[in-house]
Design an enzyme around this catalytic site. Structure first.
Site, PDB file in Angstrom:
ATOM      1  CG  HIS A   1      40.661  40.012  36.999  1.00 34.86           C
ATOM      2  ND1 HIS A   1      40.866  40.924  37.526  1.00 34.86           N
ATOM      3  CD2 HIS A   1      39.547  39.195  36.874  1.00 34.86           C
ATOM      4  CE1 HIS A   1      40.582  40.201  39.183  1.00 34.86           C
ATOM      5  NE2 HIS A   1      39.753  39.091  38.601  1.00 34.86           N
TER       6      HIS A   1
ATOM      7  CB  CYS B   1      43.404  37.927  39.348  1.00 27.67           C
ATOM      8  SG  CYS B   1      42.442  36.499  40.910  1.00 27.67           S
TER       9      CYS B   1
END
Length: 219
Positions: A98, A101
């Site tokens: 993602h 992070c």
């Protein structure tokens, strides 16, 4: 109301809603599981696998760790892979990173961020190697956030590459032509998933044409 008390109340409300829409759902789930995919994701609380995919209970077999890494020597991830591939016979493995992070940001930025977290620091060793190898490339990005998001994508590709060389996966490919490997990135700002790479059981890697530059060797 205490936070944990609210969680228990929310659980009852959720169970009631599930039974209202599907009265036999928990009876079916009690009989066993047959998920289609193993999800290897980050522990980040903002990336709940089932919710962001709108998946139902029983559809995803989930393993999460900081920065969604695959360590061959990690008995935790290896046991999850073994069970998913050999017992559950999943057809797909999804590695999902993602944007933004925290583990990857700490690695890219360097400094003292990880000194107080020795277990996390050791866990992120392969990300450190990836960052070191790609440092000249990362310096072409002006903002730290851009560097981090680029490494997030490279890291997902690296984990898919690593999986493709693991015996658990290659043995399954020879036996039943599954599972397919998928690398995804979740965008916290939009709530959307993006495909980074894909490797099919025939050993040929397939990627979105417009993102072919995202290929990365496993560190």
């Amino acid at each position: 109301m205490q936070f944990f008390d609210r969680l228990l109340l929310e659980n009852r409300a959720w169970a009631d809603d599930m039974k209202a829409s599907d009265p036999e759902i928990f009876q079916r789930l009690h009989q066993g599981q047959s998920p289609a995919a193993l999800w290897i994701g980050c522990c980040d609380s903002r990336v709940p696998a089932e919710q962001i995919c709108n998946a139902k209970p029983g559809e995803l077999f989930i393993h999460r760790n900081i920065a969604n890494l695959v360590h061959e020597e990690d008995a935790n991830v290896s046991s999850v892979l073994e069970y998913a591939i050999n017992a559950l016979k999943v057809d797909h493995i999804i590695v999902c990173g993602h944007r933004g992070c925290g583990g990857i940001q700490a690695t890219v930025s360097g400094g003292d961020a990880l000194q107080a977290l020795p277990y996390v620091d050791r866990h992120l060793g392969q990300v450190k190697r990836l960052v070191a190898e790609r440092r000249p490339e990362l310096e072409t990005f002006a903002a730290l956030s851009e560097q981090v998001d680029h490494v997030v994508e490279l890291n997902v590709s690296a984990q898919v590459e690593r999986l493709s060389g693991m015996r658990l996966v290659t043995d399954s490919w020879r036996e039943r032509r599954a599972p397919s490997l998928h690398g995804w990135v979740y965008d916290l700002a939009s709530g959307l998933l993006e495909e980074v790479c894909r490797r099919d059981p025939d050993g040929m890697e397939a990627e979105p044409a417009q993102q072919s530059w995202l290929r990365a060797a496993a560190g």
